[in-house]
Design a protein around this motif. Structure first.
Motif, mmCIF file in Angstrom:
data_model
loop_
_atom_site.group_PDB
_atom_site.id
_atom_site.type_symbol
_atom_site.label_atom_id
_atom_site.label_comp_id
_atom_site.label_asym_id
_atom_site.label_seq_id
_atom_site.Cartn_x
_atom_site.Cartn_y
_atom_site.Cartn_z
ATOM 1 N N LYS A 290 31.435 42.006 39.769
ATOM 2 C CA LYS A 290 31.940 40.649 39.808
ATOM 3 C C LYS A 290 33.033 40.278 40.802
ATOM 4 C CE LYS A 290 29.764 39.481 35.337
ATOM 5 N NZ LYS A 290 30.086 39.294 33.880
ATOM 6 N N GLY A 291 33.460 41.296 41.309
ATOM 7 C CA GLY A 291 34.538 41.175 42.628
ATOM 8 C C GLY A 291 35.901 41.290 41.893
ATOM 9 N N LEU A 292 36.049 41.449 40.789
ATOM 10 C CA LEU A 292 37.573 41.676 39.895
ATOM 11 C C LEU A 292 38.025 42.937 40.129
ATOM 12 C CD1 LEU A 292 39.701 39.967 38.420
ATOM 13 C CD2 LEU A 292 38.634 40.753 36.420
ATOM 14 N N VAL A 293 39.148 43.010 40.794
ATOM 15 C CA VAL A 293 39.647 44.130 41.089
ATOM 16 C C VAL A 293 41.181 44.161 40.395
ATOM 17 C CG1 VAL A 293 40.693 46.205 42.606
ATOM 18 C CG2 VAL A 293 38.294 44.935 43.159
ATOM 19 N N ASP A 294 41.360 44.743 39.222
ATOM 20 C CA ASP A 294 42.787 44.795 38.597
ATOM 21 C C ASP A 294 43.642 45.794 39.575
ATOM 22 O OD1 ASP A 294 44.754 45.777 36.881
ATOM 23 O OD2 ASP A 294 43.787 45.297 35.291
ATOM 24 N N PRO A 295 44.906 45.286 39.942
ATOM 25 C CA PRO A 295 45.613 46.398 40.720
ATOM 26 C C PRO A 295 45.904 47.515 39.813
ATOM 27 C CG PRO A 295 46.445 43.985 40.883
ATOM 28 C CD PRO A 295 45.278 44.039 39.799
ATOM 29 N N LYS A 296 45.990 47.669 38.766
ATOM 30 C CA LYS A 296 46.407 48.950 37.957
ATOM 31 C C LYS A 296 45.143 49.975 38.309
ATOM 32 C CE LYS A 296 47.103 50.990 33.344
ATOM 33 N NZ LYS A 296 47.392 50.793 32.201
ATOM 34 N N ASN A 297 43.667 49.446 38.153
ATOM 35 C CA ASN A 297 42.748 50.294 38.321
ATOM 36 C C ASN A 297 41.714 50.150 39.510
ATOM 37 O OD1 ASN A 297 43.160 51.838 35.757
ATOM 38 N ND2 ASN A 297 42.655 49.889 34.811
#
Length: 246
Positions: free
Chosen positions: A151-158
């Protein structure tokens, strides 16, 4: 309840000594498959899973050790399964570590480990399994993705994990196209948050994470006889979750 007949089939699930991988392997044992429990360092846990698989109806169960990101160890893993059980018919690529911290705070080695295990591990295991599947004109590959990456969501942590899982999904679609005339299907299952996760977001649509059976049922769908025309697809096991950015 989805329960394909996997009698006379041989299944290998990477990272199957615990967690989702363990439940996936036991579900395949329930369906009558002979199974190979893969582990990297948890030998005792892997042996316990193999024992449980036999109790659940697997005609045979063995354990194999190796680093899925190492070509030589992958070759040794598959050779060991072939010697004891036969060629792998069903491959589930489940191994996929997270990054420990924000992407700017991790080392290059930590970044690379995530990409290597997720992307290269999937590539190497698929490559090694394909000759045996092609020889018998039948094979089922299911790669484990992650709903956020699709869905194009990229959490900076992971970030490296999400980037790697998007690579896994792209590879799955390529593999499906490349094996379309070989009697082999390649698909993906992408959970969002699963019950063994350490933290649960507040916005889970069903008010709960996915349980193991939610994930195993999606994987088993791709192994059903009636699903043999479906390849290159991805089932998101996320309860209908959408990120705020969508």
């Amino acid at each position: 309840m989805i329960r394909p007949d996997l009698s006379d089939r041989i299944a290998l699930v990477t990272g199957s000594s615990k967690g989702v991988g363990r439940e996936l392997l036991l579900a395949l044992a329930d369906c009558g498959a002979s199974v190979a429990v893969h582990y990297r360092s948890s030998a005792d846990a892997a042996r316990a899973v193999a024992d449980a698989a036999r109790e659940r109806g697997a005609p045979a169960a063995t354990t194999v050790q190796g680093d899925v990101a190492d070509p030589d160890e992958v070759d040794e893993m598959f050779a060991a399964v072939e010697d004891e059980l036969g060629a792998v018919d069903v491959l589930v690529n489940n191994v996929g570590p997270f990054a420990p911290d924000h992407w700017e705070d991790i080392s290059f080695g930590e970044w690379n480990t995530v990409l290597q295990a997720n992307v290269n591990g999937t590539y190497l295991c698929c490559k090694r399994a394909l000759p045996g599947m092609r020889d018998q004109s039948w094979g089922r590959i299911v790669n484990i993705g992650y709903a956020s990456s699709e869905k194009g969501l990229v959490d900076p942590k992971n970030a490296p994990y999400f980037i790697a899982k998007q690579g896994v999904l792209m590879f799955t679609r390529m593999l499906a196209n490349d094996t379309q005339h070989d009697g082999i299907t390649a698909n993906a299952v992408s959970p969002y948050v699963v019950e063994n996760s350490d933290e649960f977001p507040e916005d889970l649509p069903r008010g709960r994470p996915a349980d193991f059976e939610d994930v195993t049922q999606a994987v088993l769908f791709f192994l059903e006889e009636g699903s043999d025309y479906i390849s290159g697809e991805n089932i998101e096991v996320d309860g209908g979750w959408l990120p705020e950015s969508v």
